[in-house]
Design an enzyme around this catalytic site. Structure first.
Site, mmCIF file in Angstrom:
data_model
loop_
_atom_site.group_PDB
_atom_site.id
_atom_site.type_symbol
_atom_site.label_atom_id
_atom_site.label_comp_id
_atom_site.label_asym_id
_atom_site.label_seq_id
_atom_site.Cartn_x
_atom_site.Cartn_y
_atom_site.Cartn_z
ATOM 1 N N GLY A 90 97.301 12.150 -14.792
ATOM 2 C CA GLY A 90 98.190 12.263 -13.782
ATOM 3 C C GLY A 90 97.378 11.447 -12.445
ATOM 4 O O GLY A 90 96.450 11.649 -12.187
ATOM 5 N N ARG A 123 98.027 8.928 -20.169
ATOM 6 C CA ARG A 123 97.277 9.720 -21.126
ATOM 7 C C ARG A 123 97.023 9.301 -22.727
ATOM 8 O O ARG A 123 98.181 9.037 -23.259
ATOM 9 C CB ARG A 123 98.015 11.138 -21.223
ATOM 10 C CG ARG A 123 98.184 11.657 -19.631
ATOM 11 C CD ARG A 123 98.680 13.185 -19.626
ATOM 12 N NE ARG A 123 98.549 13.646 -18.108
ATOM 13 C CZ ARG A 123 99.736 13.760 -17.399
ATOM 14 N NH1 ARG A 123 100.851 13.228 -17.825
ATOM 15 N NH2 ARG A 123 99.558 14.236 -16.254
ATOM 16 N N ASP A 169 90.429 16.704 -16.427
ATOM 17 C CA ASP A 169 89.683 17.328 -17.728
ATOM 18 C C ASP A 169 89.676 16.369 -18.841
ATOM 19 O O ASP A 169 88.817 16.275 -19.580
ATOM 20 C CB ASP A 169 89.967 18.760 -18.168
ATOM 21 C CG ASP A 169 89.280 19.891 -17.380
ATOM 22 O OD1 ASP A 169 88.136 19.496 -16.855
ATOM 23 O OD2 ASP A 169 89.504 20.970 -17.409
ATOM 24 N N THR A 216 92.698 15.162 -9.250
ATOM 25 C CA THR A 216 93.909 15.766 -9.812
ATOM 26 C C THR A 216 94.414 16.463 -8.755
ATOM 27 O O THR A 216 93.659 17.379 -8.184
ATOM 28 C CB THR A 216 93.678 16.335 -11.221
ATOM 29 O OG1 THR A 216 95.010 17.408 -11.073
ATOM 30 C CG2 THR A 216 92.737 17.421 -11.224
ATOM 31 N N ASP A 244 96.006 19.035 -9.156
ATOM 32 C CA ASP A 244 96.064 20.622 -9.534
ATOM 33 C C ASP A 244 94.713 21.210 -9.113
ATOM 34 O O ASP A 244 94.678 22.513 -9.080
ATOM 35 C CB ASP A 244 96.187 20.692 -11.230
ATOM 36 C CG ASP A 244 97.316 19.892 -11.778
ATOM 37 O OD1 ASP A 244 98.302 19.752 -11.060
ATOM 38 O OD2 ASP A 244 97.152 19.586 -12.777
ATOM 39 N N ASP A 271 92.057 21.804 -10.770
ATOM 40 C CA ASP A 271 91.851 22.728 -11.820
ATOM 41 C C ASP A 271 90.544 22.239 -12.621
ATOM 42 O O ASP A 271 90.448 22.741 -13.768
ATOM 43 C CB ASP A 271 93.112 22.776 -12.594
ATOM 44 C CG ASP A 271 93.212 21.567 -13.466
ATOM 45 O OD1 ASP A 271 93.003 20.621 -13.024
ATOM 46 O OD2 ASP A 271 94.248 21.713 -14.422
ATOM 47 N N ARG A 274 100.406 22.391 -13.389
ATOM 48 C CA ARG A 274 100.290 22.596 -14.780
ATOM 49 C C ARG A 274 99.913 24.368 -15.158
ATOM 50 O O ARG A 274 100.783 25.049 -14.712
ATOM 51 C CB ARG A 274 99.292 21.744 -15.347
ATOM 52 C CG ARG A 274 99.427 21.374 -16.963
ATOM 53 C CD ARG A 274 98.141 20.707 -17.444
ATOM 54 N NE ARG A 274 98.432 19.120 -17.053
ATOM 55 C CZ ARG A 274 99.316 18.525 -17.703
ATOM 56 N NH1 ARG A 274 100.046 18.807 -18.807
ATOM 57 N NH2 ARG A 274 99.300 17.076 -17.306
HETATM 58 O O1 F6P Z 1 98.152 17.246 -13.572
HETATM 59 C C1 F6P Z 1 98.990 16.763 -12.763
HETATM 60 C C2 F6P Z 1 100.400 17.098 -13.024
HETATM 61 O O2 F6P Z 1 101.131 16.628 -11.785
HETATM 62 C C3 F6P Z 1 100.647 18.619 -13.226
HETATM 63 O O3 F6P Z 1 100.596 19.274 -12.003
HETATM 64 C C4 F6P Z 1 101.905 18.512 -14.131
HETATM 65 O O4 F6P Z 1 102.100 19.620 -14.919
HETATM 66 C C5 F6P Z 1 101.922 17.194 -14.850
HETATM 67 O O5 F6P Z 1 100.799 16.392 -14.319
HETATM 68 C C6 F6P Z 1 102.944 16.539 -15.041
HETATM 69 O O6 F6P Z 1 102.888 15.522 -15.757
HETATM 70 P P1 F6P Z 1 103.910 14.279 -15.932
HETATM 71 O O7 F6P Z 1 103.445 13.185 -14.926
HETATM 72 O O8 F6P Z 1 103.283 13.426 -17.275
HETATM 73 O O9 F6P Z 1 105.003 14.832 -16.025
#
Ligand code: F6P
Length: 323
Positions: free
Chosen positions: A13, A74, A105, A127, A129, A131, A173
């Site tokens: 992300g 990804r 990660d 990120t 997050d 995390d 997430r």
């Molecule tokens: O990891 C960053 C994040 O924004 C999370 O908070 C969220 O769950 C996820 O990515 C959303 O992913 P996508 O952009 O693929 O919908």
């Protein structure tokens, strides 16, 4: 180990401050007389050879831009042996001896895989997050938190005027770091995070009652996406106390926007440190924050580490919300 050509990529992300970090990797590399190449669309770019030469100009006026100029993805293919072999072939063909991978990660797992084929790799945590266990701070967290806070402050105006209950879903997430931080910053009535076991009656309903006893007639419930959906929580509140909550899912708006000073400066310092590590012969490391400064840890170790919500945040939340 002699370093000549560095590739830099962003993966997973996007996070505000990634551009500041890319810019710093490029400028530090050039400062030391190295060549620097941008690998576009995350690890996919290494598989397909989607690579551009970067110079001082190509990263000009990017420090203030959200998103990532290198695009991101990804990559499922890179998780396969075959995908990794293709990426290694690209590195060999182009003479890329080192890769700086900016992301979460998943990005570091990719870097670890590449390291097994003898490519030098350095990871930089980015990120919203926050995390990643080996570091207190991940690039993008501060901007995302401030964006969420600004949105919730606006929501509060209308919730207060109509004497309503608001349930706001914050990204993260499986992690609650962003929600907890934002919840503390907006003075939420209750904050639900996946790391803390939730007793709905005690953690939501009693807190709403407590707020009411304290004279409040509007309520702000912040929910980490990993702790449940805002709509479900709102329905349960309606059932329990007959309020009619309004649901807001902040969503991807939290990932965009001009990076804050903290994300620009941390991104710049971490990019610089990644190149310095490579130059000092280090590889397979993740740059991290530690005790107000910076350090680095082995990627393998970084991926094994575990972190939790800070106890002080849990304790302060309990004190602020009256239970
Ligand atoms: O990891 C960053 C994040 O924004 C999370 O908070 C969220 O769950 C996820 O990515 C959303 O992913 P996508 O952009 O693929 O919908």
């Amino acid at each position: 180990m002699s370093i000549k050509r560095i590739g830099v990529l962003t993966s997973g992300g996007d996070a505000p401050g990634m551009n500041a970090c890319v810019r710093s990797v490029v400028r530090t590399a050039l400062y030391h007389g190295l060549e620097c190449y941008g690998i576009r669309r995350g690890w996919n770019g290494l598989i397909t050879g989607d690579i551009i030469r970067l110079d001082e100009r190509s990263v000009g006026h990017t420090i203030d831009r959200g998103g990532t100029i290198l695009y991101t993805a990804r990559s499922k293919e890179f998780m396969t042996e075959e995908g990794q072999q293709k990426a290694v072939s690209t590195c060999k063909f182009l003479g890329l001896d080192s890769i700086v991978a900016i992301g979460g990660d998943g990005t570091f797992r990719g870097a670890r895989a590449l390291a097994k084929y003898g490519i030098n790799v350095i990871g930089i945590p980015a990120t919203i997050d926050n995390d990643i266990s080996c570091t207190n701070y991940c690039i993008g967290f501060d901007t995302a938190a401030n964006t969420a806070i600004e949105c919730i402050d606006k929501l509060r105006d209308t919730m207060q005027s109509h004497e309503r209950c608001s349930v706001v879903e914050v990204m993260g997430r499986n992690a609650g770091y962003l929600a907890m931080y934002v919840g503390l910053a907006v003075g939420a009535t209750a904050v639900l995070v996946p790391e803390e076991k939730i007793d709905f009656e005690r953690d939501v309903i009693e807190k709403i009652r407590q707020a009411r006893f304290n004279g409040f007639t509007h309520y702000m419930i912040v929910v980490a996406e990993g702790a449940g959906s805002a709509s479900d929580i709102a329905a349960k509140i309606k059932d329990a106390v007959d309020l009619d909550p309004r649901v807001t899912v902040l969503g991807h708006i939290q990932r965009g926007g001009t990076p804050t000073a903290r994300d620009r400066v941390n991104g710049t310092k971490m990019g610089y440190l990644a190149v310095e590590l490579l130059l000092s012969g280090k590889t397979n490391r993740v740059v991290c924050t530690h005790d107000g400064g910076f350090t680095n840890v082995d990627i393998e170790e970084a991926l094994q580490m575990h972190k939790n919500i800070q106890q002080i945040e849990v304790d302060v939340l309990a004190a602020m919300t009256g239970i």
